[in-house]
Write an enzyme that holds these catalytic residues in place. Sequence first.
Site, mmCIF file in Angstrom:
data_model
loop_
_atom_site.group_PDB
_atom_site.id
_atom_site.type_symbol
_atom_site.label_atom_id
_atom_site.label_comp_id
_atom_site.label_asym_id
_atom_site.label_seq_id
_atom_site.Cartn_x
_atom_site.Cartn_y
_atom_site.Cartn_z
ATOM 1 N N GLU A 1 1.804 -1.192 -2.776
ATOM 2 C CA GLU A 1 1.483 0.195 -2.434
ATOM 3 C C GLU A 1 2.664 1.104 -2.702
ATOM 4 O O GLU A 1 2.519 2.203 -3.226
ATOM 5 C CB GLU A 1 1.053 0.301 -0.970
ATOM 6 C CG GLU A 1 0.319 1.596 -0.631
ATOM 7 C CD GLU A 1 1.233 2.773 -0.317
ATOM 8 O OE1 GLU A 1 0.753 3.913 -0.360
ATOM 9 O OE2 GLU A 1 2.436 2.568 -0.045
ATOM 10 N N GLU A 2 3.861 0.645 -2.358
ATOM 11 C CA GLU A 2 5.044 1.504 -2.470
ATOM 12 C C GLU A 2 5.509 1.678 -3.913
ATOM 13 O O GLU A 2 6.456 2.424 -4.170
ATOM 14 C CB GLU A 2 6.192 0.956 -1.605
ATOM 15 C CG GLU A 2 5.867 0.858 -0.112
ATOM 16 C CD GLU A 2 5.720 2.217 0.590
ATOM 17 O OE1 GLU A 2 5.654 3.246 -0.107
ATOM 18 O OE2 GLU A 2 5.667 2.222 1.825
ATOM 19 N N ARG B 1 3.621 16.358 -5.870
ATOM 20 C CA ARG B 1 2.513 16.019 -4.964
ATOM 21 C C ARG B 1 1.346 16.907 -5.353
ATOM 22 O O ARG B 1 1.523 18.110 -5.572
ATOM 23 C CB ARG B 1 2.902 16.262 -3.508
ATOM 24 C CG ARG B 1 3.992 15.341 -3.007
ATOM 25 C CD ARG B 1 3.484 13.933 -2.706
ATOM 26 N NE ARG B 1 4.611 13.043 -2.414
ATOM 27 C CZ ARG B 1 4.489 11.794 -1.974
ATOM 28 N NH1 ARG B 1 3.281 11.265 -1.782
ATOM 29 N NH2 ARG B 1 5.545 11.071 -1.748
ATOM 30 N N SER C 1 0.720 10.070 0.108
ATOM 31 C CA SER C 1 -0.296 9.581 -0.820
ATOM 32 C C SER C 1 -0.588 8.111 -0.563
ATOM 33 O O SER C 1 0.323 7.340 -0.242
ATOM 34 C CB SER C 1 0.184 9.721 -2.265
ATOM 35 O OG SER C 1 0.726 11.010 -2.483
ATOM 36 N N ASP D 1 4.026 -4.612 1.561
ATOM 37 C CA ASP D 1 5.295 -4.329 0.863
ATOM 38 C C ASP D 1 5.976 -3.138 1.522
ATOM 39 O O ASP D 1 5.335 -2.332 2.210
ATOM 40 C CB ASP D 1 5.066 -4.066 -0.634
ATOM 41 C CG ASP D 1 4.269 -2.803 -0.922
ATOM 42 O OD1 ASP D 1 3.305 -2.519 -0.186
ATOM 43 O OD2 ASP D 1 4.616 -2.077 -1.880
ATOM 44 N N HIS E 1 10.536 5.486 4.998
ATOM 45 C CA HIS E 1 11.254 5.422 3.707
ATOM 46 C C HIS E 1 12.750 5.703 3.862
ATOM 47 O O HIS E 1 13.451 5.798 2.858
ATOM 48 C CB HIS E 1 10.670 6.386 2.659
ATOM 49 C CG HIS E 1 9.276 6.029 2.238
ATOM 50 N ND1 HIS E 1 8.691 6.543 1.109
ATOM 51 C CD2 HIS E 1 8.356 5.191 2.775
ATOM 52 C CE1 HIS E 1 7.466 6.063 0.982
ATOM 53 N NE2 HIS E 1 7.231 5.235 1.995
ATOM 54 N N HIS F 1 -0.901 -2.411 3.570
ATOM 55 C CA HIS F 1 0.063 -2.993 2.627
ATOM 56 C C HIS F 1 1.213 -3.663 3.365
ATOM 57 O O HIS F 1 1.662 -3.168 4.399
ATOM 58 C CB HIS F 1 0.566 -1.961 1.615
ATOM 59 C CG HIS F 1 1.338 -0.807 2.181
ATOM 60 N ND1 HIS F 1 2.719 -0.818 2.268
ATOM 61 C CD2 HIS F 1 0.950 0.398 2.670
ATOM 62 C CE1 HIS F 1 3.127 0.336 2.784
ATOM 63 N NE2 HIS F 1 2.084 1.088 3.044
ATOM 64 N N HIS G 1 35.390 13.024 -25.182
ATOM 65 C CA HIS G 1 36.509 13.741 -24.568
ATOM 66 C C HIS G 1 36.108 15.212 -24.436
ATOM 67 O O HIS G 1 35.736 15.847 -25.430
ATOM 68 C CB HIS G 1 37.749 13.586 -25.462
ATOM 69 C CG HIS G 1 39.007 14.095 -24.812
ATOM 70 N ND1 HIS G 1 39.262 15.440 -24.633
ATOM 71 C CD2 HIS G 1 40.058 13.419 -24.298
ATOM 72 C CE1 HIS G 1 40.429 15.586 -24.046
ATOM 73 N NE2 HIS G 1 40.949 14.364 -23.817
ATOM 74 N N ASP H 1 5.489 1.478 8.442
ATOM 75 C CA ASP H 1 4.952 1.643 7.083
ATOM 76 C C ASP H 1 5.134 0.348 6.311
ATOM 77 O O ASP H 1 6.117 0.198 5.626
ATOM 78 C CB ASP H 1 5.643 2.823 6.396
ATOM 79 C CG ASP H 1 5.045 3.173 5.044
ATOM 80 O OD1 ASP H 1 3.975 2.650 4.719
ATOM 81 O OD2 ASP H 1 5.677 3.953 4.314
#
Length: 453
Positions: free
Chosen positions: A153-154, A327, A398, A88, A426, A86, A213, A119
């Site tokens: 992909e991301e 996950r 993943s 992206d 990331h 990928h 408030h 990545d």
Amino acid sequence: MDTLTQYLEQNRDRFVEDLKAVLRIPSVSAQPQHRDDVRRCAQHIADRLKALGMTRVEVVATAGHPVVYAEWLGAPGKPTALVYGHYDVQPPEPLELWKTPPFEPTVRDGKLFARGAVDDKGQVYMHLNAIEAHMKVHGKLPINVKLVIEGEEEVGSESLEKFLRERRRELDADVIVVSDTAMPSPDQPALTYALRGILYTQIEVTGPAHDLHSGHFGGAVQNPANALALILTALRDGDGRITVPGFYDRVRTVAPEERAEINRTLNEASYLAEAGAPAPFGEKGYTTAERISVRPTMDVNGMWSGYIGEGSKTVLPSLAAAKVSMRLVPDQDPDELFPRFEAYVRKMAPTGVTVRVVNLHGAKPFLCDPKHPMLRAAVRALERAWDKAPVMAREGGSIPVMDTFLKTHNLPSILMGFGLDDDNVHAPNEKFSMSSYHGGTRSVAYLYEELAK
Ligand code: BES
Ligand code: MN
Ligand code: MN
């Protein structure tokens, strides 16, 4: 040294320059303001593939970001590899934490720093370098190659399934090759045979029609932020077990031999040091290595509500929200789990608020046979490149398309990646170690040769 290896050695510096050029394009798939950059990046890679001598190079439009496709089919009788990667990248924010700007690639200390360095642009370019070397040295590739480089992909690979289904026959191959994973240490190569799946959700809790408030209304109506806190607290118990009913129903137990193997591969001390957390935490009864490979997770990725500026403001927020991801491991299924998750979140919500649960995206876990004969070519290639046999690894990340590939093509898969734990994937200051880049390029060049045998 054979002529192919020689060519790779002689062109190392230019391979780095080629990579820098593509890293300068901010192809952030999640951010609408980068739509044109994403397209420009696809075109840049397509132009490069044409220059390398690939045939039928296309930038294929989709409902989302384009897919780059290229093929070279000049090796009749030899196997065909479907290579996936990928182009992206994840958003670079927070920008102030980068030592050098994310889209101004910089080499420091033998490492190339930029968003997408490892990545996955760097790992995609290992394949481009290997193709170039074979073409320049031999005038051809040892095998047939079909390249699919996607731009979503991301953000969950939403458009790719349609592309793969529509072109199922054209994309027929003998093996899938992906370089988008990691290795345990700088001199220990790995082949990945499992990835976790994912279910990514958003919880929105609303209460009063507008902010109130906190003196005039506080104590009289439900506060969405407090309500969200109750919900999030209910998702895991003190032992790190996920409390959604049925969540573990389909989780496979892992054989003692495999558990032992998993625990052998991780260098826990350096892994935890890299995290910089004060103490490890995870599901009771499992080691760190198991918690990040064969066990599922439940994590808040972000949350927002009310006043977060300087000083104080006395206010009851009308909205509170959180991004929650899970996950997943074999045989969990995000489509089956979402309704259970949603029902449980609703049940845990106190009265006096409205709850909305959104399914942002999902992907099934991936598991293939680590003893498949097709993997032998990859083992030989890695041994040649690193003077060391690879370990077989289960990764915690993943790659959504791996499950789609099983449905559309059902082929053996080689996941041969070269990231490291400290690559800041990331995160700010993402990097790719240049020795990994060159070692990865050699590995891919040899893999194409070994697949031909
Ligand atoms: N290259 C990673 C996946 C990965 C990371 C595999 C570490 C093995 C080890 C990929 O680009 C990625 O980040 N995937 C996302 C998928 C998600 C957005 C659906 C992930 O894992 O968060
Ligand atoms: Mn990736
Ligand atoms: Mn990623």
